[in-house]
Write an enzyme that holds these catalytic residues in place. Structure first.
Site, PDB file in Angstrom:
ATOM      1  N   GLN A  62       0.541  -1.311  -0.040  1.00 35.89           N
ATOM      2  CA  GLN A  62      -0.047  -0.010  -0.154  1.00 35.89           C
ATOM      3  C   GLN A  62       0.976   1.193  -0.081  1.00 35.89           C
ATOM      4  OE1 GLN A  62      -3.434   0.292   2.727  1.00 35.89           O
ATOM      5  NE2 GLN A  62      -3.057  -1.954   3.295  1.00 35.89           N
TER       6      GLN A  62
HETATM    7  P1  GTP Z   1      -0.686  -6.014   0.281  1.00 33.02           P
HETATM    8  O1  GTP Z   1      -0.354  -6.861   1.379  1.00 33.02           O
HETATM    9  O2  GTP Z   1      -1.781  -5.164   0.324  1.00 33.02           O
HETATM   10  O3  GTP Z   1       0.454  -5.505   0.005  1.00 33.02           O
HETATM   11  O4  GTP Z   1      -1.092  -7.331  -1.021  1.00 33.02           O
HETATM   12  P2  GTP Z   1      -0.458  -8.338  -1.494  1.00 33.02           P
HETATM   13  O5  GTP Z   1       0.514  -8.309  -2.545  1.00 33.02           O
HETATM   14  O6  GTP Z   1       0.132  -9.434  -0.376  1.00 33.02           O
HETATM   15  O7  GTP Z   1      -1.679  -9.383  -1.951  1.00 33.02           O
HETATM   16  P3  GTP Z   1      -2.597 -10.709  -1.293  1.00 33.02           P
HETATM   17  O8  GTP Z   1      -1.540 -11.547  -1.276  1.00 33.02           O
HETATM   18  O9  GTP Z   1      -3.062 -10.156   0.045  1.00 33.02           O
HETATM   19  O10 GTP Z   1      -3.567 -10.675  -2.507  1.00 33.02           O
HETATM   20  C1  GTP Z   1      -4.453  -9.951  -3.028  1.00 33.02           C
HETATM   21  C2  GTP Z   1      -5.592 -10.561  -3.517  1.00 33.02           C
HETATM   22  O11 GTP Z   1      -5.345 -11.118  -4.909  1.00 33.02           O
HETATM   23  C3  GTP Z   1      -6.151 -11.572  -2.630  1.00 33.02           C
HETATM   24  O12 GTP Z   1      -7.656 -11.471  -2.860  1.00 33.02           O
HETATM   25  C4  GTP Z   1      -5.611 -12.853  -3.423  1.00 33.02           C
HETATM   26  O13 GTP Z   1      -6.622 -14.125  -3.170  1.00 33.02           O
HETATM   27  C5  GTP Z   1      -5.734 -12.736  -4.742  1.00 33.02           C
HETATM   28  N1  GTP Z   1      -4.681 -13.265  -5.603  1.00 33.02           N
HETATM   29  C6  GTP Z   1      -3.356 -13.389  -5.114  1.00 33.02           C
HETATM   30  N2  GTP Z   1      -2.681 -14.204  -6.062  1.00 33.02           N
HETATM   31  C7  GTP Z   1      -3.631 -14.443  -7.183  1.00 33.02           C
HETATM   32  C8  GTP Z   1      -3.737 -15.123  -8.276  1.00 33.02           C
HETATM   33  O14 GTP Z   1      -2.510 -15.509  -8.814  1.00 33.02           O
HETATM   34  N3  GTP Z   1      -4.693 -15.188  -9.012  1.00 33.02           N
HETATM   35  C9  GTP Z   1      -5.877 -14.499  -8.678  1.00 33.02           C
HETATM   36  N4  GTP Z   1      -6.938 -14.539  -9.567  1.00 33.02           N
HETATM   37  N5  GTP Z   1      -5.866 -13.792  -7.481  1.00 33.02           N
HETATM   38  C10 GTP Z   1      -4.727 -13.801  -6.707  1.00 33.02           C
END
Ligand code: GTP
Ligand code: MG
Length: 171
Positions: A62
Site C-alpha cells: 500500500q
Molecule cells: P498487500 O499486502 O496489500 O501489499 O497485498 P499482497 O501483494 O500481499 O496481495 P495478497 O496476497 O493479499 O492478495 C491480494 C488478492 O489477490 C487476494 O484476494 C488474493 O486472493 C488475490 N490473488 C493473489 N494471487 C492471485 C492469483 O494468482 N490469481 C488470482 N486470481 N488472485 C490472486
C-alpha cells in the site's frame, strides 16, 4: 540434522499483487493460513527450499507503507518482486517503484538476485510474462541476475520454478 543456509529475502510489489498469497503457498501445507488479508506494515515469514532456509520480509505494498521498504534493503540478500499481470493501469506505478528500488544506494551496486512473479496469470485480463518484462523494461537490468516467472498463486503454479531459480542464484 544439517542446518540449511539462511537467506534474507525482501518481498516487494504493489498492494493486491499477491505477495502474501505467494509466500503463504511456499510454506508447508500445515503452516499455510486460509484467509489472507492486506499486509499492515510488514510480516516476517519463513519457508524452506531443498538447500536453503528463507526468511522473508513480506512488505505491504500500500502506498502509505511503501516508504518502509528501503529500511530493509541493506539486509536483503535477494528480492522477490510481484506484479499483478492483469492490472495494466498500475503497471506504470509498479515500474516506478521498481526503478526507485533499483536506484537506491543500498541496492544499486549490489549483485543481488531479483525474482519477478508475473502473478494472477489465471485472470482473463492478464498479459504474458514476456509483456510484463517489456512493460517493466527488465532488459535494462544488466548488473543483477533476474528472472521472471508467470504464476498463479491461488493454484500455486509457477512458484516452485521461481524458488529453484532463487536457490541457484543465491550464494
Ligand atoms: P498487500 O499486502 O496489500 O501489499 O497485498 P499482497 O501483494 O500481499 O496481495 P495478497 O496476497 O493479499 O492478495 C491480494 C488478492 O489477490 C487476494 O484476494 C488474493 O486472493 C488475490 N490473488 C493473489 N494471487 C492471485 C492469483 O494468482 N490469481 C488470482 N486470481 N488472485 C490472486
Ligand atoms: Mg500482503
Amino acid at each position: 540434522g544439517l542446518k540449511k543456509k539462511e537467506v534474507h529475502v525482501l518481498c516487494l510489489g504493489l498492494d493486491n499483487s499477491g505477495k502474501t498469497t505467494i509466500i503463504n503457498k511456499l510454506k508447508p501445507s500445515n503452516a499455510q493460513v486460509q484467509d489472507i488479508v492486506p499486509t499492515i506494515g510488514f510480516s516476517i515469514e519463513k519457508f524452506k527450499s531443498s538447500s536453503l532456509s528463507f526468511t522473508v520480509f513480506d512488505m505491504s505494498g500500500q502506498g502509505r507503507y511503501r516508504n518502509l521498504w528501503e529500511h530493509y534493503y541493506k539486509d536483503g540478500q535477494a528480492i522477490i518482486f510481484v506484479v499483478d499481470s492483469s492490472d495494466k493501469l498500475r503497471m506504470v506505478v509498479a515500474k516506478e517503484e521498481l526503478d526507485t528500488l533499483l536506484n537506491h544506494p543500498d541496492i544499486k551496486h549490489r549483485r543481488i538476485p531479483i525474482l519477478f512473479f508475473a502473478n494472477k496469470m489465471d485472470l482473463r485480463d492478464a498479459v504474458t510474462s514476456v509483456k510484463v518484462s517489456q512493460l517493466l523494461c527488465l532488459e535494462n537490468i544488466k548488473d543483477k541476475p533476474w528472472h521472471i516467472c508467470a504464476s498463479d498463486a491461488l493454484k500455486g503454479e509457477g512458484l516452485q520454478e521461481g524458488v529453484d531459480w532463487l536457490q541457484e542464484k543465491t550464494v
